[in-house]
Design an enzyme around this catalytic site. Structure first.
Site, PDB file in Angstrom:
ATOM      1  N   CYS A 106       7.229   1.937   6.134  1.00  0.00           N
ATOM      2  CA  CYS A 106       5.961   2.145   6.856  1.00  0.00           C
ATOM      3  C   CYS A 106       5.770   3.568   7.382  1.00  0.00           C
ATOM      4  O   CYS A 106       4.819   4.239   6.978  1.00  0.00           O
ATOM      5  CB  CYS A 106       5.853   1.149   8.000  1.00  0.00           C
ATOM      6  SG  CYS A 106       5.684  -0.539   7.399  1.00  0.00           S
TER       7      CYS A 106
ATOM      8  N   LEU B  36       4.542  -6.297  13.014  1.00  0.00           N
ATOM      9  CA  LEU B  36       5.933  -6.771  13.089  1.00  0.00           C
ATOM     10  C   LEU B  36       6.903  -5.664  12.680  1.00  0.00           C
ATOM     11  O   LEU B  36       6.556  -4.776  11.899  1.00  0.00           O
ATOM     12  CB  LEU B  36       6.126  -8.018  12.222  1.00  0.00           C
ATOM     13  CG  LEU B  36       5.910  -7.955  10.696  1.00  0.00           C
ATOM     14  CD1 LEU B  36       7.045  -7.288   9.966  1.00  0.00           C
ATOM     15  CD2 LEU B  36       5.698  -9.350  10.152  1.00  0.00           C
ATOM     16  N   ARG B  37       8.103  -5.769  13.229  1.00  0.00           N
ATOM     17  CA  ARG B  37       9.181  -4.836  12.851  1.00  0.00           C
ATOM     18  C   ARG B  37      10.178  -5.573  11.983  1.00  0.00           C
ATOM     19  O   ARG B  37      10.593  -6.681  12.356  1.00  0.00           O
ATOM     20  CB  ARG B  37       9.928  -4.334  14.088  1.00  0.00           C
ATOM     21  CG  ARG B  37       9.149  -3.493  15.034  1.00  0.00           C
ATOM     22  CD  ARG B  37       9.884  -3.417  16.371  1.00  0.00           C
ATOM     23  NE  ARG B  37      10.068  -4.742  16.957  1.00  0.00           N
ATOM     24  CZ  ARG B  37      10.887  -5.020  17.964  1.00  0.00           C
ATOM     25  NH1 ARG B  37      11.636  -4.090  18.489  1.00  0.00           N
ATOM     26  NH2 ARG B  37      10.974  -6.247  18.455  1.00  0.00           N
ATOM     27  N   GLU B  38      10.561  -4.986  10.858  1.00  0.00           N
ATOM     28  CA  GLU B  38      11.616  -5.607  10.072  1.00  0.00           C
ATOM     29  C   GLU B  38      12.859  -5.709  10.945  1.00  0.00           C
ATOM     30  O   GLU B  38      13.135  -4.838  11.757  1.00  0.00           O
ATOM     31  CB  GLU B  38      11.911  -4.778   8.820  1.00  0.00           C
ATOM     32  CG  GLU B  38      10.858  -4.985   7.757  1.00  0.00           C
ATOM     33  CD  GLU B  38      11.032  -4.089   6.540  1.00  0.00           C
ATOM     34  OE1 GLU B  38      12.158  -3.647   6.279  1.00  0.00           O
ATOM     35  OE2 GLU B  38      10.027  -3.833   5.867  1.00  0.00           O
TER      36      GLU B  38
ATOM     37  N   ALA C 271      17.474   9.629  19.347  1.00  0.00           N
ATOM     38  CA  ALA C 271      17.603  10.656  18.313  1.00  0.00           C
ATOM     39  C   ALA C 271      18.506  10.148  17.197  1.00  0.00           C
ATOM     40  O   ALA C 271      19.403   9.330  17.421  1.00  0.00           O
ATOM     41  CB  ALA C 271      18.194  11.920  18.934  1.00  0.00           C
TER      42      ALA C 271
ATOM     43  N   PHE D 222      11.907   3.841  21.710  1.00  0.00           N
ATOM     44  CA  PHE D 222      11.600   4.789  20.629  1.00  0.00           C
ATOM     45  C   PHE D 222      11.896   6.234  21.020  1.00  0.00           C
ATOM     46  O   PHE D 222      11.162   7.141  20.666  1.00  0.00           O
ATOM     47  CB  PHE D 222      10.142   4.632  20.169  1.00  0.00           C
ATOM     48  CG  PHE D 222      10.041   3.660  19.023  1.00  0.00           C
ATOM     49  CD1 PHE D 222      10.093   4.115  17.723  1.00  0.00           C
ATOM     50  CD2 PHE D 222       9.954   2.306  19.255  1.00  0.00           C
ATOM     51  CE1 PHE D 222      10.061   3.231  16.658  1.00  0.00           C
ATOM     52  CE2 PHE D 222       9.913   1.413  18.207  1.00  0.00           C
ATOM     53  CZ  PHE D 222       9.959   1.869  16.904  1.00  0.00           C
TER      54      PHE D 222
ATOM     55  N   THR E 233       0.883  -1.180   0.000  1.00  0.00           N
ATOM     56  CA  THR E 233       0.000   0.000   0.000  1.00  0.00           C
ATOM     57  C   THR E 233       0.918   1.228   0.000  1.00  0.00           C
ATOM     58  O   THR E 233       1.000   1.960   0.979  1.00  0.00           O
ATOM     59  CB  THR E 233      -0.934   0.022   1.231  1.00  0.00           C
ATOM     60  OG1 THR E 233      -0.158  -0.219   2.417  1.00  0.00           O
ATOM     61  CG2 THR E 233      -2.019  -1.022   1.133  1.00  0.00           C
TER      62      THR E 233
ATOM     63  N   LYS F 278      17.313   0.892   8.765  1.00  0.00           N
ATOM     64  CA  LYS F 278      17.616   0.566  10.163  1.00  0.00           C
ATOM     65  C   LYS F 278      18.424  -0.725  10.174  1.00  0.00           C
ATOM     66  O   LYS F 278      18.504  -1.404   9.138  1.00  0.00           O
ATOM     67  CB  LYS F 278      16.335   0.443  10.983  1.00  0.00           C
ATOM     68  CG  LYS F 278      15.448  -0.729  10.604  1.00  0.00           C
ATOM     69  CD  LYS F 278      14.312  -0.849  11.595  1.00  0.00           C
ATOM     70  CE  LYS F 278      13.473  -2.064  11.310  1.00  0.00           C
ATOM     71  NZ  LYS F 278      12.415  -2.274  12.263  1.00  0.00           N
TER      72      LYS F 278
END
Ligand SMILES: NC(=O)c1ccc[n+]([C@@H]2O[C@H](COP(=O)([O-])OP(=O)(O)OC[C@H]3O[C@@H](n4cnc5c(N)ncnc54)[C@H](O)[C@@H]3O)[C@@H](O)[C@H]2O)c1
Length: 442
Positions: free
Chosen positions: A266, A156-158, A258, A255, A86, A327
């Site tokens: 996403c 989920l997080r890659e 910095a 989270f 998307t 990341k």
């Protein structure tokens, strides 16, 4: 349970593999032939730690299959998971052409098979509120009976996708009927047994939940990035401030790091999609417009520091870049800050020599041969005027800085992820720029 997964990317492949691991019979559908060839040859097409073991095991157990045959996958499965892209459309909204395209295909397949069993179409793609209803409308128009469209967003997080999928904090299911809710809960039962929480809601709330989570996290990061810029001006250290504020249980520690702006497949598109949808409904989320703007600016803070250091002239200079992926622990380059930074350096006439443990192949799609791709992190530094750290891969945390110093023309570091120990770099004589800390100039 027979499950079809439509779209075998980061979400689809991980979901399909993990559901197969739980004993389901899973068929993953994709229309990318290159990817399918790899999958059929038992080759994992993405880098995702821990995925390969589960992938091989479930192929061997004959529980995980790959195909481009949508019809058979749909007809044979009780639950059809949509894991389709998307991407951001030109106006900032989520482009739903893949989701609606597949909805039309499924509608025609089910219309051609009127005696089919009850189908649950569960949408795992991140979609604006109202999409479940729009998919339902597409099936209704094609006179399809015995189906329900539910929302089941993926969190989920890659880089941690397998762990996140196997041990989710929560599973959100947005369904309209008790029947569909119970059926969806049944495929997640093994996860509930291990302690994960299922949160039941209507599809609209579920669709909003996904955007709310991503936008909030993007906002947290952005707050810290803006605070970091302030810390630099007033002589504060953002890492100490983070510890001080994050230990407040109302805030929490995660989270709050910095850096050089959020990227990935996403956060940027989801923030923009929520801005767009909120405007459409006349309930604009103004805060998020600033989040997006501040984040765009943040991607260039390192270049600004670099220009200031080199008196606004970097033409002909060479810069080493450690880290290209958006990341660590992923090969995903979508919306990576590294691309924005490197493009800017190249535009200003500099040369770039880059190294990333996993993302160099994907980086070539964005940067082609305009940068030099180094074999290892030290080769990247050879003869460079400064080192830029753009992704906090573990292997960059504690490198041989003496070797780095020898390889650089002058010992200068622009640490976009605050990975280096400043006491050590100072002792070794580095000029060290960080994020949210007074630079060490020597
Ligand atoms: N990547 C993440 O970390 C993540 C996390 C949570 C949610 N999401 C959301 O999940 C969705 C999928 O994301 P992704 O990162 O897995 O995307 P992706 O681009 O990695 O994978 C999508 C897959 O769908 C396939 N595809 C496209 N059209 C198709 C069609 N007509 N038939 C069959 N296959 C088709 C593509 O070939 C690709 O393999 C998006 O909405 C995304 O926002 C992503």
């Amino acid at each position: 349970m027979k499950i079809a997964v439509i779209g075998t990317g980061y979400v689809g492949l991980v979901s399909g593999t993990c559901f197969a691991e739980m004993g389901n019979d899973v068929v993953c559908v994709d229309n990318n032939q290159e990817k399918l060839t790899k999958l059929r040859n038992a080759e994992v097409p993405i880098y995702e730690p821990g995925l390969d073991l589960l992938f091989y095991r479930n192929i061997a157990k004959n529980r995980l299959h790959f195909t481009d045959d949508l019809k058979n996958a749909v007809v044979d499965s009780e639950i059809i998971l949509l894991c389709l892209p998307t991407p951001q459309g030109e106006d900032g909204s989520a482009d739903l052409k893949y989701v609606f395209g597949i909805a039309e295909d499924i509608a025609k397949i089910l219309n051609d098979n009127p005696g089919h069993e009850f189908k649950i179409i569960a949408n795992k793609s991140t979609v604006p509120v109202g999409t479940c209803a729009a998919i339902t409308e597409i099936l209704n128009k094609n006179n399809v009976k015995d189906f329900e469209v539910v929302s089941n967003p993926e969190f989920l997080r890659e880089g941690y996708a397998v762990d996140d999928f196997m041990k989710p904090d929560r599973i959100v299911i947005g369904a309209s009927s008790e029947f569909a809710m119970t059926k969806m809960k049944s495929i997640y039962y093994p996860f509930v047994l291990k302690g994960s929480l299922v949160i039941e809601m209507n599809p609209e709330s579920s669709e909003v939940t996904k955007y709310a989570a991503n936008s909030y996290l993007a906002m947290r990061i952005t707050f810290m990035n803006e605070l970091a810029n302030f810390c630099e001006v007033v002589g504060a250290n953002v890492d100490l401030v983070r510890k001080g504020m994050g230990s407040d249980t109302r805030i929490g520690k995660r989270f709050l790091y910095a850096g050089i702006g959020y990227g990935g497949s996403c956060f940027p598109k989801d923030v923009n999609a929520l801005i767009k949808t909120s405007k459409e409904y006349g309930s604009e989320m103004r805060l998020l417009t600033m989040v997006d703007q501040v984040n765009k600016d943040q991607k260039l803070v390192l270049v600004k520091k670099l220009l200031k250091h080199f008196n606004n002239n970097i033409e002909g200079l060479k810069f080493a870049v450690w880290g290209l992926a958006f990341k660590p622990n992923t090969d995903d380059m979508r919306e990576a800050p590294s691309v924005v930074i490197i493009e800017e350096l190249l535009k200003l006439g500099a040369k770039v020599s880059a190294y990333d443990p996993e993302a160099m192949k994907n980086a070539k799609f964005y940067l082609q041969d305009r940068v030099e791709y180094a074999q290892d992190q030290y080769k990247a530094v050879e003869g460079a005027n400064a080192l830029l750290v753009l992704t906090e891969w573990n292997e960059f945390n504690n490198p041989d800085l003496e070797q780095v110093k020898e390889l650089l023309v002058k010992p200068i570091i622009f640490d976009g992820r605050n990975v280096f120990n400043r006491r050590k770099t100072k002792e070794l004589g580095f000029t060290h720029y960080s994020i949210g800390k007074t630079p060490i100039i020597q």
